[in-house]
Design a protein around this motif. Sequence first.
Motif, mmCIF file in Angstrom:
data_model
loop_
_atom_site.group_PDB
_atom_site.id
_atom_site.type_symbol
_atom_site.label_atom_id
_atom_site.label_comp_id
_atom_site.label_asym_id
_atom_site.label_seq_id
_atom_site.Cartn_x
_atom_site.Cartn_y
_atom_site.Cartn_z
ATOM 1 N N MET A 123 1.289 -1.474 0.034
ATOM 2 C CA MET A 123 0.166 0.014 0.099
ATOM 3 C C MET A 123 1.072 1.094 -0.046
ATOM 4 O O MET A 123 0.935 2.261 -0.468
ATOM 5 C CB MET A 123 -1.150 -0.134 0.590
ATOM 6 C CG MET A 123 -2.108 -1.247 1.007
ATOM 7 S SD MET A 123 -3.340 -0.956 2.120
ATOM 8 C CE MET A 123 -2.668 -1.878 3.482
ATOM 9 N N THR A 124 1.718 1.176 0.436
ATOM 10 C CA THR A 124 3.124 1.824 0.717
ATOM 11 C C THR A 124 3.887 2.622 -0.785
ATOM 12 O O THR A 124 3.418 3.749 -1.050
ATOM 13 C CB THR A 124 4.155 1.807 1.604
ATOM 14 O OG1 THR A 124 3.245 2.208 3.017
ATOM 15 C CG2 THR A 124 5.004 3.745 2.005
ATOM 16 N N VAL A 125 3.975 1.566 -1.427
ATOM 17 C CA VAL A 125 4.727 1.578 -2.264
ATOM 18 C C VAL A 125 2.867 2.416 -3.707
ATOM 19 O O VAL A 125 3.481 3.116 -4.785
ATOM 20 C CB VAL A 125 4.985 0.866 -2.806
ATOM 21 C CG1 VAL A 125 5.014 1.004 -4.455
ATOM 22 C CG2 VAL A 125 6.086 0.330 -2.344
ATOM 23 N N GLY A 126 1.980 2.026 -4.046
ATOM 24 C CA GLY A 126 0.950 2.152 -4.637
ATOM 25 C C GLY A 126 0.857 3.563 -3.874
ATOM 26 O O GLY A 126 0.463 3.929 -5.033
ATOM 27 N N LEU A 127 0.208 3.547 -2.712
ATOM 28 C CA LEU A 127 0.345 5.795 -2.888
ATOM 29 C C LEU A 127 0.938 6.145 -3.316
ATOM 30 O O LEU A 127 0.531 7.486 -4.017
ATOM 31 C CB LEU A 127 0.054 5.065 -0.553
ATOM 32 C CG LEU A 127 -1.263 4.827 -0.300
ATOM 33 C CD1 LEU A 127 -1.152 5.078 0.984
ATOM 34 C CD2 LEU A 127 -2.768 5.145 -1.174
ATOM 35 N N TYR A 128 1.897 6.164 -3.139
ATOM 36 C CA TYR A 128 3.350 6.921 -3.774
ATOM 37 C C TYR A 128 2.794 6.980 -5.129
ATOM 38 O O TYR A 128 3.206 8.479 -6.114
ATOM 39 C CB TYR A 128 4.294 6.556 -3.491
ATOM 40 C CG TYR A 128 4.366 7.202 -2.102
ATOM 41 C CD1 TYR A 128 4.909 9.033 -1.479
ATOM 42 C CD2 TYR A 128 4.337 6.568 -0.790
ATOM 43 C CE1 TYR A 128 4.764 9.406 0.159
ATOM 44 C CE2 TYR A 128 4.404 6.919 0.621
ATOM 45 C CZ TYR A 128 4.604 8.829 0.227
ATOM 46 O OH TYR A 128 4.893 9.266 1.421
ATOM 47 N N LEU A 129 2.826 5.600 -5.837
ATOM 48 C CA LEU A 129 3.019 5.884 -7.088
ATOM 49 C C LEU A 129 1.756 6.131 -7.527
ATOM 50 O O LEU A 129 1.672 7.331 -9.131
ATOM 51 C CB LEU A 129 3.024 4.234 -7.603
ATOM 52 C CG LEU A 129 2.579 3.279 -9.108
ATOM 53 C CD1 LEU A 129 3.835 4.254 -10.134
ATOM 54 C CD2 LEU A 129 2.278 2.589 -8.972
ATOM 55 N N LEU A 130 0.459 6.035 -7.016
ATOM 56 C CA LEU A 130 -0.402 7.539 -7.640
ATOM 57 C C LEU A 130 -0.331 8.261 -7.469
ATOM 58 O O LEU A 130 -0.983 9.030 -8.723
ATOM 59 C CB LEU A 130 -1.789 6.763 -6.424
ATOM 60 C CG LEU A 130 -3.364 7.896 -6.975
ATOM 61 C CD1 LEU A 130 -4.141 7.104 -7.973
ATOM 62 C CD2 LEU A 130 -3.956 7.266 -5.651
ATOM 63 N N GLY A 131 0.352 9.083 -6.816
ATOM 64 C CA GLY A 131 0.767 10.524 -6.708
ATOM 65 C C GLY A 131 2.014 11.060 -7.595
ATOM 66 O O GLY A 131 1.624 12.112 -8.130
ATOM 67 N N GLY A 132 2.473 10.350 -8.219
ATOM 68 C CA GLY A 132 3.188 10.381 -9.113
ATOM 69 C C GLY A 132 2.475 10.050 -10.418
ATOM 70 O O GLY A 132 2.880 10.733 -11.454
ATOM 71 N N LEU A 133 1.646 8.706 -10.265
ATOM 72 C CA LEU A 133 1.300 9.031 -11.782
ATOM 73 C C LEU A 133 -0.225 10.261 -11.956
ATOM 74 O O LEU A 133 -0.258 10.808 -13.173
ATOM 75 C CB LEU A 133 -0.071 7.850 -11.813
ATOM 76 C CG LEU A 133 1.275 6.241 -12.007
ATOM 77 C CD1 LEU A 133 -0.202 5.416 -11.987
ATOM 78 C CD2 LEU A 133 1.302 6.327 -13.401
ATOM 79 N N VAL A 134 -0.282 10.576 -11.291
ATOM 80 C CA VAL A 134 -1.898 11.748 -10.735
ATOM 81 C C VAL A 134 -0.632 13.340 -11.342
ATOM 82 O O VAL A 134 -1.384 13.443 -12.036
ATOM 83 C CB VAL A 134 -2.351 11.842 -9.689
ATOM 84 C CG1 VAL A 134 -3.071 13.495 -9.176
ATOM 85 C CG2 VAL A 134 -3.106 11.054 -9.553
ATOM 86 N N ALA A 135 0.550 13.636 -11.094
ATOM 87 C CA ALA A 135 0.777 14.113 -11.168
ATOM 88 C C ALA A 135 1.538 14.282 -12.979
ATOM 89 O O ALA A 135 1.466 15.354 -13.817
ATOM 90 C CB ALA A 135 2.432 14.215 -10.601
ATOM 91 N N GLY A 136 2.040 12.981 -13.239
ATOM 92 C CA GLY A 136 2.050 12.899 -14.635
ATOM 93 C C GLY A 136 1.069 12.576 -15.726
ATOM 94 O O GLY A 136 1.058 13.758 -16.546
#
Length: 149
Positions: A123-136
């Motif tokens: 979940m930790t990795v997924g949350l930060y990945l989500l943030g990066g994807l939204v920024a992208g």
Amino acid sequence: MSILKSMVGGLAGACVLTLVHETVRRTIPNAPRMDILGMQAIAKGLRMTGHTPPQSEEKLHTWAMVGDVVSNSLYYSFAGTGSSALKVGAVLGAAAGAGAVLLPGPLGLSEEPSNRTPETQAMTVGLYLLGGLVAGVVGSLIGNDEDEA
């Protein structure tokens, strides 16, 4: 102007990350507690500089939330704008998630908030990945406006 546009993407990613994290941590057992890591990091940093951290856990939590949004906004703004923003955002998000799992111990912070279980780590990795994807995505959409002009 493109720095400002990159910052908009970064802010979007940071806000989504924070909102989803706050929701997940209140509803899912073994959810990451990045807010606790933020509070620990602020308190430790203040002590290292000879200052006293806030005595109120609520105030320290507020400081951590503000610090998270500001620092994550700056970090995710490196996703930039244009056609590569989504790829860069994904890499930034995955790297931030991996760092959130791997770095607390070496930094002298508690490992439990992001490493309690394999589910917590994922979940930790997924949350930060989500943030990066939204920024992208936001950066990419903003960048498309530049391409059309």
